[in-house]
Design an enzyme around this catalytic site. Structure first.
Site, PDB file in Angstrom:
ATOM      1  N   HIS A 476      45.108  36.500  45.719  1.00  0.00           N
ATOM      2  CA  HIS A 476      45.438  37.754  45.046  1.00  0.00           C
ATOM      3  C   HIS A 476      46.932  37.824  44.718  1.00  0.00           C
ATOM      4  CE1 HIS A 476      41.825  39.819  47.283  1.00  0.00           C
ATOM      5  NE2 HIS A 476      41.417  39.054  46.279  1.00  0.00           N
TER       6      HIS A 476
HETATM    7  C1  LIG Z   1      38.664  32.184  44.282  1.00  0.00           C
HETATM    8  C2  LIG Z   1      39.091  33.580  43.930  1.00  0.00           C
HETATM    9  C3  LIG Z   1      38.363  34.665  44.435  1.00  0.00           C
HETATM   10  C4  LIG Z   1      38.748  35.973  44.119  1.00  0.00           C
HETATM   11  N1  LIG Z   1      37.931  37.015  44.497  1.00  0.00           N
HETATM   12  C5  LIG Z   1      38.180  38.247  43.982  1.00  0.00           C
HETATM   13  C6  LIG Z   1      37.246  39.304  44.161  1.00  0.00           C
HETATM   14  O1  LIG Z   1      36.145  39.134  44.729  1.00  0.00           O
HETATM   15  N2  LIG Z   1      37.550  40.531  43.662  1.00  0.00           N
HETATM   16  C7  LIG Z   1      38.721  40.770  43.014  1.00  0.00           C
HETATM   17  O2  LIG Z   1      38.956  41.921  42.618  1.00  0.00           O
HETATM   18  N3  LIG Z   1      39.618  39.781  42.805  1.00  0.00           N
HETATM   19  C8  LIG Z   1      39.369  38.524  43.244  1.00  0.00           C
HETATM   20  N4  LIG Z   1      40.232  37.504  42.968  1.00  0.00           N
HETATM   21  C9  LIG Z   1      41.503  37.815  42.263  1.00  0.00           C
HETATM   22  C10 LIG Z   1      41.345  38.025  40.759  1.00  0.00           C
HETATM   23  O3  LIG Z   1      40.503  37.059  40.188  1.00  0.00           O
HETATM   24  C11 LIG Z   1      42.739  38.008  40.103  1.00  0.00           C
HETATM   25  O4  LIG Z   1      43.531  39.016  40.684  1.00  0.00           O
HETATM   26  C12 LIG Z   1      42.660  38.254  38.604  1.00  0.00           C
HETATM   27  O5  LIG Z   1      41.880  37.269  37.965  1.00  0.00           O
HETATM   28  C13 LIG Z   1      44.078  38.264  38.014  1.00  0.00           C
HETATM   29  O6  LIG Z   1      43.991  38.433  36.638  1.00  0.00           O
HETATM   30  P1  LIG Z   1      45.139  37.921  35.656  1.00  0.00           P
HETATM   31  O7  LIG Z   1      44.734  38.336  34.302  1.00  0.00           O
HETATM   32  O8  LIG Z   1      46.440  38.376  36.197  1.00  0.00           O
HETATM   33  O9  LIG Z   1      45.162  36.333  35.791  1.00  0.00           O
HETATM   34  P2  LIG Z   1      43.979  35.277  35.635  1.00  0.00           P
HETATM   35  O10 LIG Z   1      42.665  35.945  35.722  1.00  0.00           O
HETATM   36  O11 LIG Z   1      44.280  34.190  36.601  1.00  0.00           O
HETATM   37  O12 LIG Z   1      44.149  34.745  34.135  1.00  0.00           O
HETATM   38  C14 LIG Z   1      45.224  33.979  33.701  1.00  0.00           C
HETATM   39  C15 LIG Z   1      44.706  33.060  32.606  1.00  0.00           C
HETATM   40  O13 LIG Z   1      45.807  32.480  31.918  1.00  0.00           O
HETATM   41  C16 LIG Z   1      45.505  31.134  31.621  1.00  0.00           C
HETATM   42  N5  LIG Z   1      46.764  30.413  31.439  1.00  0.00           N
HETATM   43  C17 LIG Z   1      47.634  30.024  32.408  1.00  0.00           C
HETATM   44  N6  LIG Z   1      48.675  29.396  31.837  1.00  0.00           N
HETATM   45  C18 LIG Z   1      48.476  29.409  30.506  1.00  0.00           C
HETATM   46  C19 LIG Z   1      49.224  28.916  29.405  1.00  0.00           C
HETATM   47  N7  LIG Z   1      50.392  28.278  29.573  1.00  0.00           N
HETATM   48  N8  LIG Z   1      48.724  29.076  28.170  1.00  0.00           N
HETATM   49  C20 LIG Z   1      47.539  29.710  27.961  1.00  0.00           C
HETATM   50  N9  LIG Z   1      46.796  30.191  28.986  1.00  0.00           N
HETATM   51  C21 LIG Z   1      47.261  30.050  30.237  1.00  0.00           C
HETATM   52  C22 LIG Z   1      44.719  30.668  32.832  1.00  0.00           C
HETATM   53  O14 LIG Z   1      43.973  29.509  32.552  1.00  0.00           O
HETATM   54  C23 LIG Z   1      43.875  31.896  33.142  1.00  0.00           C
HETATM   55  O15 LIG Z   1      42.640  31.864  32.470  1.00  0.00           O
HETATM   56  C24 LIG Z   1      39.900  36.189  43.297  1.00  0.00           C
HETATM   57  C25 LIG Z   1      40.620  35.109  42.800  1.00  0.00           C
HETATM   58  C26 LIG Z   1      40.233  33.820  43.092  1.00  0.00           C
HETATM   59  C27 LIG Z   1      41.035  32.665  42.512  1.00  0.00           C
END
Ligand SMILES: Cc1cc2nc3c(=O)[nH]c(=O)nc-3n(C[C@H](O)[C@H](O)[C@H](O)COP(=O)(O)OP(=O)(O)OC[C@H]3O[C@@H](n4cnc5c(N)ncnc54)[C@H](O)[C@@H]3O)c2cc1C
Length: 551
Positions: A476
């Site tokens: 997280h």
């Molecule tokens: C194994 C696991 C279990 C989890 N379980 C839960 C749960 O049960 N409930 C919950 O609420 N949260 C959970 N989380 C946390 C939740 O998934 C994250 O907090 C959330 O996805 C964050 O969203 P975000 O948009 O900040 O980043 P992300 O969802 O990580 O998205 C970032 C995206 O940017 C892309 N990216 C990175 N660099 C680049 C680049 N240079 N160019 C283009 N694209 C790029 C990545 O590939 C990714 O797809 C879990 C996370 C994991 C990893």
């Protein structure tokens, strides 16, 4: 070569990015490009609720390691992140938790004007399509379907009873909670998940899927962004790497970074936005000196507490041979069975330090911690995990550049457990989790402890050593581009990067303080707000924040 141009470029198709791309493309006048580095999410193990363990370690995840630190017994703690459309929401357990009212009231009090709980609640409700709850605190017709797990493991039912048979430190039994996003978070019960009829309802499979046919939305997967293009302190596009070649793509209005807590600050720094001295160390010309970029890293940690099962009834081996075939068939035909479950079915929240706010969450799993992830490789055993997760992160780390090469992972100085309060919370959590395993409803299934194990006592010294040597990441990460109004803020309360025009952030990195709960629902809420700020004409016309230092 003609340079492509769009009105809005969204970088990163994760939990936040899919929401922003979908919302901005609702207006047919907006030409929107969503760029995702990883592959699409067309995979059966993403689609079926219980399949996500298969994704871990695949091409759809990327494993980072925090720098080894003495606070965690010199271990390089693993931080897994998604790399596919949907981001973390495509590979996570889908638990739908918003955190506590005080989390958001705390953000507002610290300078994030407009982000108190009462002000963010309409955006949680807008996103939420809850299949069971309605009323003041819940949305019923939002894109994110929130529902109960179709499957209940007998061990989950035993856990929920065991929690109610366990006394807190004041001798009062823990209570049942039917809705962790309701009036109170305290208590134990069953998690709701972002899923419908046994299928994952990620922001890619809900928001984005509904938008994908729009002619004004383009989604490019397999395309990594190397940096933001900036002219006269205005974001005018991005540089992408595709099939080994670097190409510029222009943005007529805004670039919105949604690459997640580890990559968004890296992209800012590679673009000349960040701590000036650090950028110069890597030969990058600073455009805006923003010392807060990459600082303020926070995350949740869990301490393994596992009971050894008397009978072989855990998930161990259920993904092999005839058993796997049976589960696969059951899911395919009826959307029921183990594969319709998020697997982390039961759990809850408790306040052990007496300040009125839970600081420990319990995640349960019918599998020993040693059967998956970093701890895998030990003796395979049938276990039941009741892991306490520390919801506070008084410890603060930072993300820095390893080099000026966009392909290099960032350097993660997580500084986990450097603050004694986080260690104390986990130790208290371990003590109570051990009591859950001994409560009658669970004790009938349990034959002693696998972890910490009988060799580890309940005294402070033993538990502190155990926690420091065994705590694992809960995935997280937040906070590295914190919102606020002080000198350390990276984005202002409208999520605009300070000192640069036409650049916003809409992912978990903007949380100034980690919420006390799982982080997807708050990220989706942040992305809903970002989209609303962008689409409000008055928000676009309002004055930009002053540059911290421009030259
Ligand atoms: C194994 C696991 C279990 C989890 N379980 C839960 C749960 O049960 N409930 C919950 O609420 N949260 C959970 N989380 C946390 C939740 O998934 C994250 O907090 C959330 O996805 C964050 O969203 P975000 O948009 O900040 O980043 P992300 O969802 O990580 O998205 C970032 C995206 O940017 C892309 N990216 C990175 N660099 C680049 C680049 N240079 N160019 C283009 N694209 C790029 C990545 O590939 C990714 O797809 C879990 C996370 C994991 C990893």
């Amino acid at each position: 070569m003609n340079t492509q141009a769009y009105d809005y470029i969204v970088v990163g198709g994760g939990a936040g990015g899919c929401v922003v791309a979908a919302r901005l493309s609702e207006d047919p006048r907006n030409q929107v490009l969503l760029i995702e580095e990883g592959p699409d999410d067309q995979n059966l193990f993403i689609r079926m609720n219980g399949g996500y363990f298969r994704m871990m370690g695949s091409e759809r995840t990327r494993t980072y390691h925090a720098e080894p630190s003495r606070h965690v017994a010199g271990r390089p703690i693993q931080i897994m992140q998604a790399r596919t459309l949907g981001g973390g929401h495509s590979i996570n357990a889908m638990l739908y938790i918003r955190g506590q009212r005080e989390d958001y009231d705390g953000w507002a009090a610290a300078g994030c004007e407009g982000w108190s709980f009462d002000e963010v609640l309409p955006f949680f409700r807008k996103a939420e399509g809850n299949r069971r709850f309605a009323g003041r605190l819940h949305g019923s017709d939002g894109p994110l379907v929130v529902s109960d797990n179709p499957h209940r493991d007998p061990l989950s039912e035993a856990f929920v009873k065991a929690a109610q048979q366990t006394l807190d430190d004041d001798g009062v039994p823990f209570t049942y909670n039917d809705d962790f996003n309701g009036e109170r978070q305290h208590g134990f019960g069953y998690y709701q998940i972002t899923s419908q009829r046994g299928e994952r309802g990620s922001s890619a499979r809900t928001y984005l899927k509904a938008a994908q046919a729009r002619p004004n939305l383009t989604v490019q997967t397999g395309t990594g962004v190397s940096r933001v293009l900036i002219e006269d302190l205005r974001a005018v596009g991005v540089l992408v790497k595709r099939n080994g070649e670097e190409q510029p793509i222009r943005a007529r209005r805004e670039v919105i970074l949604c690459a997640g807590t580890l990559v968004t600050p890296k992209l800012l720094m590679l673009s000349g936005i960040g701590p000036a001295a650090h950028l110069r160390e890597h030969g990058i010309q600073p455009l805006v000196d923003l010392p807060g970029v990459g600082e303020n890293f926070q995350d949740h940690l869990v301490a393994p507490v596992d009971g050894k099962l008397k009978a072989p009834i855990s998930l161990l081996g259920q993904d092999k041979g005839l058993k796997a075939l049976r589960h696969g068939l059951e899911w395919s035909l009826f959307r029921t069975g183990i594969l319709s479950s998020c697997l982390v079915e039961a759990g809850g929240f408790m306040d052990l330090d007496g300040d009125g706010r839970p600081e420990i969450q319990i995640h349960t799993l019918a599998m020993a911690s040693t059967a998956w992830g970093k701890l895998a490789g030990g003796e395979p055993a049938h276990g039941y995990s009741v892991a306490p997760c520390c919801l506070t992160s008084h410890s603060r780390g930072r993300i820095r550049l390893r080099s000026s090469n966009p392909q290099d992972p960032p350097l993660i100085d997580a500084n986990f457990l450097s603050d004694a309060r986080d260690v104390r919370n986990l130790m208290n959590g371990v003590r109570v989790a051990r009591r859950f395993l001994r409560a009658p409803a669970l004790a009938r299934y349990i034959d002693g402890e696998l972890m910490p194990g009988s060799a580890v006592g309940d005294d402070d010294a033993a538990l502190e050593a155990y926690v420091r040597a065994n705590a694992q990441n809960a995935f997280h990460p937040v906070g590295t581009c914190a919102m606020g109004s002080g000198a350390d803020a990276v984005v202002d309360p409208q999520l605009r990067v300070r000192g640069i025009q036409g650049l916003r952030i809409a992912d978990a990195s903007v949380m100034p303080v980690i919420v006390r709960g799982n982080t997807t629902a708050p990220t989706v809420m942040i992305a809903e707000r970002a989209s609303a700020f962008i689409r409000q004409p008055q928000a676009q016309a309002s004055p930009r924040a002053e540059p911290a230092l421009a030259h």
